[in-house]
Every structure is written in structure tokens, then in C-alpha cells.
Write an enzyme that holds these catalytic residues in place. Sequence first.
Site, PDB file in Angstrom:
ATOM      1  N   ARG A 159      -0.510  -4.939  -8.116  1.00 47.69           N
ATOM      2  CA  ARG A 159       0.589  -4.922  -7.159  1.00 47.69           C
ATOM      3  C   ARG A 159       1.397  -6.200  -7.373  1.00 47.69           C
ATOM      4  O   ARG A 159       0.921  -7.300  -7.100  1.00 47.69           O
ATOM      5  CB  ARG A 159       0.031  -4.852  -5.728  1.00 47.69           C
ATOM      6  CG  ARG A 159       1.101  -4.724  -4.652  1.00 47.69           C
ATOM      7  CD  ARG A 159       0.458  -4.605  -3.268  1.00 47.69           C
ATOM      8  NE  ARG A 159      -0.324  -5.794  -2.949  1.00 47.69           N
ATOM      9  CZ  ARG A 159      -1.514  -5.757  -2.335  1.00 47.69           C
ATOM     10  NH1 ARG A 159      -2.063  -4.614  -2.002  1.00 47.69           N
ATOM     11  NH2 ARG A 159      -2.163  -6.880  -2.067  1.00 47.69           N
ATOM     12  N   HIS A 163       1.267  -6.970   0.076  1.00 47.84           N
ATOM     13  CA  HIS A 163       0.977  -5.697   0.729  1.00 47.84           C
ATOM     14  C   HIS A 163       2.070  -5.330   1.731  1.00 47.84           C
ATOM     15  O   HIS A 163       2.304  -4.162   1.994  1.00 47.84           O
ATOM     16  CB  HIS A 163      -0.374  -5.785   1.444  1.00 47.84           C
ATOM     17  CG  HIS A 163      -0.709  -4.590   2.260  1.00 47.84           C
ATOM     18  ND1 HIS A 163      -0.939  -3.347   1.697  1.00 47.84           N
ATOM     19  CD2 HIS A 163      -0.857  -4.427   3.598  1.00 47.84           C
ATOM     20  CE1 HIS A 163      -1.209  -2.477   2.650  1.00 47.84           C
ATOM     21  NE2 HIS A 163      -1.165  -3.101   3.803  1.00 47.84           N
ATOM     22  N   TYR A 171      -4.532 -14.536  -1.495  1.00 50.76           N
ATOM     23  CA  TYR A 171      -5.783 -14.010  -2.036  1.00 50.76           C
ATOM     24  C   TYR A 171      -5.806 -13.961  -3.559  1.00 50.76           C
ATOM     25  O   TYR A 171      -6.792 -13.527  -4.154  1.00 50.76           O
ATOM     26  CB  TYR A 171      -6.041 -12.602  -1.479  1.00 50.76           C
ATOM     27  CG  TYR A 171      -4.806 -11.734  -1.411  1.00 50.76           C
ATOM     28  CD1 TYR A 171      -4.385 -10.987  -2.500  1.00 50.76           C
ATOM     29  CD2 TYR A 171      -4.033 -11.696  -0.242  1.00 50.76           C
ATOM     30  CE1 TYR A 171      -3.242 -10.210  -2.438  1.00 50.76           C
ATOM     31  CE2 TYR A 171      -2.896 -10.917  -0.163  1.00 50.76           C
ATOM     32  CZ  TYR A 171      -2.501 -10.177  -1.268  1.00 50.76           C
ATOM     33  OH  TYR A 171      -1.355  -9.400  -1.197  1.00 50.76           O
TER      34      TYR A 171
END
Length: 242
Positions: A159, A163, A171
Site C-alpha cells: 500500500r 490506510h 508502522y
Amino acid sequence: MMAELFGKATGSCHGKGGSMHIADVSRGMLGANGIVGGGPPLACGAALTAQVEGKGAVAVCFFGDGAAEQGTTHEGMNLAAIWKLPVVFVCENNGFAESTPVGYHCAASSIGDRAAGYNIPGVTIDGSDVVAVYEAAGEAVARARRGDGPSLIEAKTWRYYGHFEGDQITYRTPEQSDAYRKHDPLQTFARQVVERGLLKQAELDESSRRAEKAVEEAIEFAEQSRDPKPEDALTDVYVAYR
């Protein structure tokens, strides 16, 4: 691209973001749901419909590595294997679900290996390789249409952004993201078609030029357009199915 290869499709909220909520029943896209791991049982229902109707349709369920840990995912694959349903389970493994490293929440070294537990074929591929995805998908769909039952495809991907809008992406490191951007699927595909003599570099360059021109024209049109009327706020938001 995968959705264009199959007769029917279903998905689930899996922590990947993106276009997971797109639905168009007229084209066999059943849409998504708001439950992580909720797609596999729905895919079994769609596949059972296809099996009963006998028209050669195949259900496809897209989910992420986060949803792979849900009990509904295991139950769906187990049921599909028992009934030999024409369904393809596609795990888009971006390595972090929403924000949790896959090594932290998944004991298996490969999600694709879980297929053995249901006595169905499983394969792990590079999700940024268009050719690899096409070949794996074609084989799985052919198997389903022969009546041989489901398959599991794990497509390892990435990705590029967070998100959600504003995600600080704490992260993973910037170095990780920079390294993976070298695996751009468009660049990989461009190199493959040139190496195989399917297209010439000049043709690719012209295609890119047309794409850039189309984007520039769209931006210019938007900037020069009048502001929409308040009563148009709901236009093209909801679809009325007859």
C-alpha cells in the site's frame, strides 16, 4: 484488473483502503461489506448460485492479510472446498493489514500455504506482476469452471499510502516504502511487454503521453467549470436498482 477477469466478485473490509466499496451488480460486482472477513461466506453464496445455475460464472473474493485471520475466512474456504464451489479466494497481502505487520499477526510464512489445509490449490505470487496475476487467475478460474472447486491466491503487494487520509504511517519506515516503489506494476509490465516483443517502447511512450494529456484536460475542465448547484449534491451517489 482481476475483477475484469471473473464473472462475479465479492469483497470484504480488510484494512487495505482503496476501492473496496465499489459495486456494480449489472457487471457481477456484488460490492463489499463493513465487516473484516465478511466476504468469504458471501462469496460462497454467490458461488453456490453459480453452481446451481450452471452458467459458468465464478465468484471471486478479495480480502487482505488482516481478514485472513478471521474465522469466517477459514469457514468460507472450508465450505467451498467441501461443496466444490466455483470460487477463487484472493488474499491481497500488503504486509501490514491496517497497521500491523503480517509477521506479528500471522504464524504462517505464506498465507497461500493455508490452502493445503482445505485440500485445494494455493499459490503465492507477486501482486505487482500483471502477467503473474493474469496467469494465476486464469488457471484458478478454469479450475472452478471445470467443477474442480475453489483455489487460493495470495498476491503479495504494497500500500503506497496510508490506510486512511492523514495516516502517519508509523508502522513502517520510509526506506521500506522507497524500496517497494521500485516494484511499480506499471513499470514492470512495460518492461515485460517490450522484452517479449508485444509492444515497442515508442508505443508505450505514446500511451503515457495520451494519458498525461487526458489528465491535464480533466484538470483544466474542472478548474474552468462552474461550482455545482446544492441540489446536485446527491447526483451519482446512489444507484437505483430495478
